[in-house]
Scaffold this motif. Structure first.
Motif, PDB file in Angstrom:
ATOM      1  N   VAL A   1      10.559  -3.826   0.850  1.00  0.00           N
ATOM      2  CA  VAL A   1      11.190  -3.154  -0.093  1.00  0.00           C
ATOM      3  C   VAL A   1      11.024  -1.879  -0.184  1.00  0.00           C
ATOM      4  N   VAL A   2      11.667  -0.853   0.180  1.00  0.00           N
ATOM      5  CA  VAL A   2      11.427   0.568  -0.166  1.00  0.00           C
ATOM      6  C   VAL A   2      12.019   0.863  -1.453  1.00  0.00           C
ATOM      7  N   VAL A   3      11.150   1.504  -2.132  1.00  0.00           N
ATOM      8  CA  VAL A   3      11.439   2.263  -3.491  1.00  0.00           C
ATOM      9  C   VAL A   3      11.484   3.573  -3.521  1.00  0.00           C
ATOM     10  N   LYS A   4      12.650   4.083  -3.811  1.00  0.00           N
ATOM     11  CA  LYS A   4      12.505   5.665  -4.125  1.00  0.00           C
ATOM     12  C   LYS A   4      12.635   6.152  -5.441  1.00  0.00           C
ATOM     13  N   PHE A   5      11.659   6.982  -5.851  1.00  0.00           N
ATOM     14  CA  PHE A   5      11.630   7.699  -6.896  1.00  0.00           C
ATOM     15  C   PHE A   5      11.996   9.280  -6.985  1.00  0.00           C
ATOM     16  N   GLY A   6      13.328   9.406  -7.268  1.00  0.00           N
ATOM     17  CA  GLY A   6      13.826  10.877  -7.378  1.00  0.00           C
ATOM     18  C   GLY A   6      13.284  11.667  -8.374  1.00  0.00           C
ATOM     19  N   GLU A   7      13.679  13.041  -7.854  1.00  0.00           N
ATOM     20  CA  GLU A   7      13.000  13.994  -8.678  1.00  0.00           C
ATOM     21  C   GLU A   7      13.675  14.192 -10.250  1.00  0.00           C
TER      22      GLU A   7
ATOM     23  N   VAL B   1      15.265  -5.368   5.116  1.00  0.00           N
ATOM     24  CA  VAL B   1      14.783  -4.091   4.315  1.00  0.00           C
ATOM     25  C   VAL B   1      15.542  -3.923   3.032  1.00  0.00           C
ATOM     26  N   TYR B   2      15.136  -4.094   1.750  1.00  0.00           N
ATOM     27  CA  TYR B   2      15.861  -3.823   0.736  1.00  0.00           C
ATOM     28  C   TYR B   2      15.697  -2.274   0.185  1.00  0.00           C
ATOM     29  N   LEU B   3      16.809  -1.495  -0.183  1.00  0.00           N
ATOM     30  CA  LEU B   3      16.558  -0.157  -0.166  1.00  0.00           C
ATOM     31  C   LEU B   3      16.857   0.207  -1.939  1.00  0.00           C
ATOM     32  N   ALA B   4      15.665   0.000  -2.709  1.00  0.00           N
ATOM     33  CA  ALA B   4      16.008   0.088  -4.229  1.00  0.00           C
ATOM     34  C   ALA B   4      15.331   1.623  -4.664  1.00  0.00           C
TER      35      ALA B   4
ATOM     36  N   ALA C   1       5.210  -8.212  -7.220  1.00  0.00           N
ATOM     37  CA  ALA C   1       4.985  -9.683  -7.910  1.00  0.00           C
ATOM     38  C   ALA C   1       5.382 -10.946  -6.671  1.00  0.00           C
ATOM     39  N   LEU C   2       6.339 -10.714  -6.052  1.00  0.00           N
ATOM     40  CA  LEU C   2       6.870 -11.634  -5.110  1.00  0.00           C
ATOM     41  C   LEU C   2       5.861 -11.404  -3.637  1.00  0.00           C
ATOM     42  N   ASP C   3       4.996 -10.630  -3.876  1.00  0.00           N
ATOM     43  CA  ASP C   3       4.278 -10.074  -2.542  1.00  0.00           C
ATOM     44  C   ASP C   3       5.001  -9.736  -1.541  1.00  0.00           C
ATOM     45  N   LYS C   4       6.099  -8.960  -1.709  1.00  0.00           N
ATOM     46  CA  LYS C   4       6.850  -8.371  -0.834  1.00  0.00           C
ATOM     47  C   LYS C   4       5.987  -7.019  -0.426  1.00  0.00           C
ATOM     48  N   LYS C   5       6.048  -6.656   1.045  1.00  0.00           N
ATOM     49  CA  LYS C   5       5.676  -5.338   1.686  1.00  0.00           C
ATOM     50  C   LYS C   5       6.488  -4.309   0.945  1.00  0.00           C
ATOM     51  N   LEU C   6       5.846  -3.339   0.431  1.00  0.00           N
ATOM     52  CA  LEU C   6       6.317  -2.195  -0.428  1.00  0.00           C
ATOM     53  C   LEU C   6       5.956  -0.880   0.179  1.00  0.00           C
ATOM     54  N   ILE C   7       7.068  -0.125   0.250  1.00  0.00           N
ATOM     55  CA  ILE C   7       6.953   1.009   0.725  1.00  0.00           C
ATOM     56  C   ILE C   7       7.578   2.075  -0.556  1.00  0.00           C
ATOM     57  N   VAL C   8       6.877   3.114  -0.903  1.00  0.00           N
ATOM     58  CA  VAL C   8       7.021   3.948  -1.854  1.00  0.00           C
ATOM     59  C   VAL C   8       7.445   5.403  -1.444  1.00  0.00           C
ATOM     60  N   ILE C   9       8.713   5.935  -1.851  1.00  0.00           N
ATOM     61  CA  ILE C   9       8.934   7.371  -1.594  1.00  0.00           C
ATOM     62  C   ILE C   9       8.983   7.965  -3.025  1.00  0.00           C
TER      63      ILE C   9
END
Length: 143
Positions: free
Chosen positions: A78-84, A4-7, A100-108
């Motif tokens: 890939v988990v991507v967090k958008f901070g406030e 899991v990549y934490l972006a 684009a790489l067809d990775k499973k994506l979790i967005v926060i």
């Protein structure tokens, strides 16, 4: 095992709460450089001051992208967090690259970002508001 990549935002310790929450589970976590000064200054530190903020940022971004792009390619999720607090253009780029790489994506992100991030949310496998929700998803996948 999942990798899991934490972006995303680098101004809080959100990554540590996910990593701690998943202790004991078979998950490898990868992260970008989250020491803000180190990330911003790597270009200057390696090739010297370019005497222009644009070029200093350009060199640092190219160096940092080697890590983030390699890790996104390697990750299953890939988990991507958008901070406030700040606009996270880098988070949006990482989310798009992962999609684009067809990775499973979790967005926060918080509720008030729903409209602004509708295209990114549309590409995600899950959209949540908190790190504990990500931990719950990851634990569910491992069970």
């Amino acid at each position: 095992m999942y990798t899991v990549y934490l972006a995303g935002e680098i101004h809080s310790n959100w990554r540590e709460s996910i990593i701690r929450g998943c202790e004991g589970y078979d998950i490898e976590f990868l992260t970008p450089e989250h020491d803000h000064a180190s990330s911003d200054d790597i270009g200057k530190n390696v090739v010297g001051d370019q005497e222009n903020n644009f070029y200093n940022d350009h060199v640092s971004a190219k160096i940092n992208s080697m890590r983030s792009h390699t890790y996104i390619k390697h990750a299953d999720i890939v988990v991507v967090k958008f901070g406030e607090k700040y606009k996270q253009w880098n988070a949006a780029f990482d989310a798009g690259y992962a999609a684009a790489l067809d990775k499973k994506l979790i967005v926060i992100h918080p509720q008030e970002f729903i409209h602004a991030l509708k295209e990114i949310d549309g590409a995600a496998s899950a959209v949540v508001e908190s790190e504990p929700q990500v931990v719950d998803i990851l634990k569910h996948l491992i069970r």
